[in-house]
Design a protein around this motif. Sequence first.
Motif, short mmCIF file in Angstrom:
data_model
loop_
_atom_site.label_atom_id
_atom_site.label_comp_id
_atom_site.label_asym_id
_atom_site.label_seq_id
_atom_site.Cartn_x
_atom_site.Cartn_y
_atom_site.Cartn_z
N GLN A 115 0.85 -1.18 0.00
CA GLN A 115 0.00 0.00 0.00
C GLN A 115 0.88 1.23 0.00
OE1 GLN A 115 -2.61 -0.32 3.36
NE2 GLN A 115 -3.81 -1.97 2.45
N TYR A 116 0.80 2.00 -1.08
CA TYR A 116 1.64 3.17 -1.20
C TYR A 116 0.80 4.39 -1.60
CZ TYR A 116 5.52 -0.14 -1.40
OH TYR A 116 6.41 -1.13 -1.12
N THR A 117 1.34 5.56 -1.32
CA THR A 117 0.74 6.80 -1.80
C THR A 117 1.67 7.36 -2.86
OG1 THR A 117 1.88 8.02 -0.05
CG2 THR A 117 -0.38 7.30 0.40
N GLU A 118 1.13 7.69 -4.01
CA GLU A 118 1.96 8.17 -5.12
C GLU A 118 2.48 9.59 -4.84
OE1 GLU A 118 2.83 6.35 -7.55
OE2 GLU A 118 1.47 4.66 -7.33
N ASP A 119 3.76 9.82 -5.09
CA ASP A 119 4.38 11.13 -4.98
C ASP A 119 5.07 11.40 -6.30
OD1 ASP A 119 5.73 13.44 -4.39
OD2 ASP A 119 6.35 12.81 -2.38
N THR A 120 4.28 11.80 -7.30
CA THR A 120 4.78 11.96 -8.66
C THR A 120 5.89 12.99 -8.76
OG1 THR A 120 2.61 11.37 -9.53
CG2 THR A 120 4.09 12.47 -11.03
N LYS A 121 5.78 14.07 -7.99
CA LYS A 121 6.78 15.13 -8.05
C LYS A 121 8.16 14.62 -7.65
CE LYS A 121 7.73 19.83 -6.44
NZ LYS A 121 7.27 20.94 -5.58
N LEU A 122 8.25 13.92 -6.50
CA LEU A 122 9.53 13.38 -6.04
C LEU A 122 10.04 12.30 -6.99
CD1 LEU A 122 11.76 13.31 -3.93
CD2 LEU A 122 10.38 11.72 -2.59
N PHE A 123 9.13 11.48 -7.49
CA PHE A 123 9.50 10.42 -8.44
C PHE A 123 10.17 11.03 -9.67
CE2 PHE A 123 8.35 7.94 -12.24
CZ PHE A 123 8.95 6.74 -11.93
N ASP A 124 9.59 12.10 -10.21
CA ASP A 124 10.13 12.74 -11.41
C ASP A 124 11.50 13.36 -11.14
OD1 ASP A 124 7.96 12.05 -12.93
OD2 ASP A 124 6.88 13.93 -12.59
N ILE A 125 11.67 13.92 -9.95
CA ILE A 125 12.96 14.54 -9.60
C ILE A 125 14.06 13.48 -9.54
CG2 ILE A 125 14.25 15.66 -7.73
CD1 ILE A 125 11.66 17.15 -7.01
N VAL A 126 13.80 12.37 -8.83
CA VAL A 126 14.80 11.30 -8.69
C VAL A 126 15.05 10.62 -10.03
CG1 VAL A 126 15.35 9.12 -7.55
CG2 VAL A 126 14.27 10.96 -6.25
N LYS A 127 14.01 10.45 -10.80
CA LYS A 127 14.15 9.82 -12.13
C LYS A 127 15.11 10.62 -13.01
CE LYS A 127 10.81 10.22 -15.12
NZ LYS A 127 9.51 10.07 -15.83
N ASP A 128 15.01 11.96 -12.93
CA ASP A 128 15.89 12.80 -13.73
C ASP A 128 17.33 12.78 -13.21
OD1 ASP A 128 13.85 13.55 -15.40
OD2 ASP A 128 13.34 15.38 -14.27
N GLN A 129 17.49 12.67 -11.89
CA GLN A 129 18.82 12.66 -11.30
C GLN A 129 19.51 11.30 -11.42
OE1 GLN A 129 18.36 13.97 -7.24
NE2 GLN A 129 18.38 16.14 -7.78
N CYS A 130 18.74 10.25 -11.46
CA CYS A 130 19.29 8.88 -11.46
C CYS A 130 18.80 8.14 -12.71
CB CYS A 130 18.88 8.14 -10.20
SG CYS A 130 19.21 9.02 -8.67
N ARG A 131 19.16 8.64 -13.86
CA ARG A 131 18.62 8.11 -15.12
C ARG A 131 19.00 6.65 -15.35
NH1 ARG A 131 16.44 11.84 -18.55
NH2 ARG A 131 16.69 14.04 -17.94
N GLU A 132 20.26 6.32 -15.05
CA GLU A 132 20.70 4.94 -15.27
C GLU A 132 19.97 3.97 -14.33
OE1 GLU A 132 24.86 2.62 -16.31
OE2 GLU A 132 24.92 4.38 -15.01
#
Length: 283
Positions: free
Chosen positions: A221-238
């Motif tokens: 059971q999780y709550t989505e945090d799209t903003k943080l997800f997008d930030i980390v995705k951009d910083q950790c592309r590999e």
Amino acid sequence: MVISKILNNNLVLSRDEKGREIIVKGCGIAFQKKRGAQIDESKIEKTFVPKSKSNSRQMQEYLLSIPEEYLDFVQRQVERVKKDYGLKLNDSIYLSLSDHILGSVKRFREGIILTNVLLVDIRQLYRTEYQMGEELLTEINKAFHTDLSLDEAGFLALHFVNAQEGSKGDSYEISVIVKEILEIVKQYYDMEDFDNDSIYYQRFLTHLKYFAQRYLHKELQYTEDTKLFDIVKDQCREAYGCVKLIYLMMEEKHQYALTEEEMLYLMIHIQKITEKKPRLDCY
């Protein structure tokens, strides 16, 4: 405490002070006794409390099918482990471990060798239990004149994991899922192996273990945090590319779609274990 039924010279059925049916084990406890006779409590070595009538029948069948020397051996070893490690173990381990050791010794004498494909993962995920497995393996080889390999220590370790109070008996399934994810990470980054002593790797293993456990018991059971997800995705592309492969594997093999929050945590952990000097901005 009186004898309700004699199973053999060393096993009888009785009832405890709450009126529950119990199986009592002790050397010669039923020798020259009859139903209704008083049990010599000084001879009681182990008392099993079945959960139900069907469970009682199963336990009786198990106990009668396993040679006494194996039951006695396991009883001594389990009591030693409880004392040495301060563990509380379910009674199920006496039966499951006796049955397992009986089968392992039989296969060894027939020249049949089983390879434990999860050995490395079990050793990493369950370090203490693996140590117990190694110690027990030494005692087995000594007592039954076998030369079982370390693969067996991994199998034995899972018995200790599953018998601990609160365990849901899914250590094998957890090990499989963790192994699948670790293999994807190793292949993606072309790594020979992980740094097993790294605190980041140990944290990653712990995360994977509890993720797999929650998945198996439908407790994700999780709550989505799209903003943080997008930030980390951009910083950790590999790391994100690696997580996408994990997403596809979980979807294909386990019919489960990772949430963005779970992908987020996987990215953070993977970034940590694959960087020589982990960055604080990708924590």
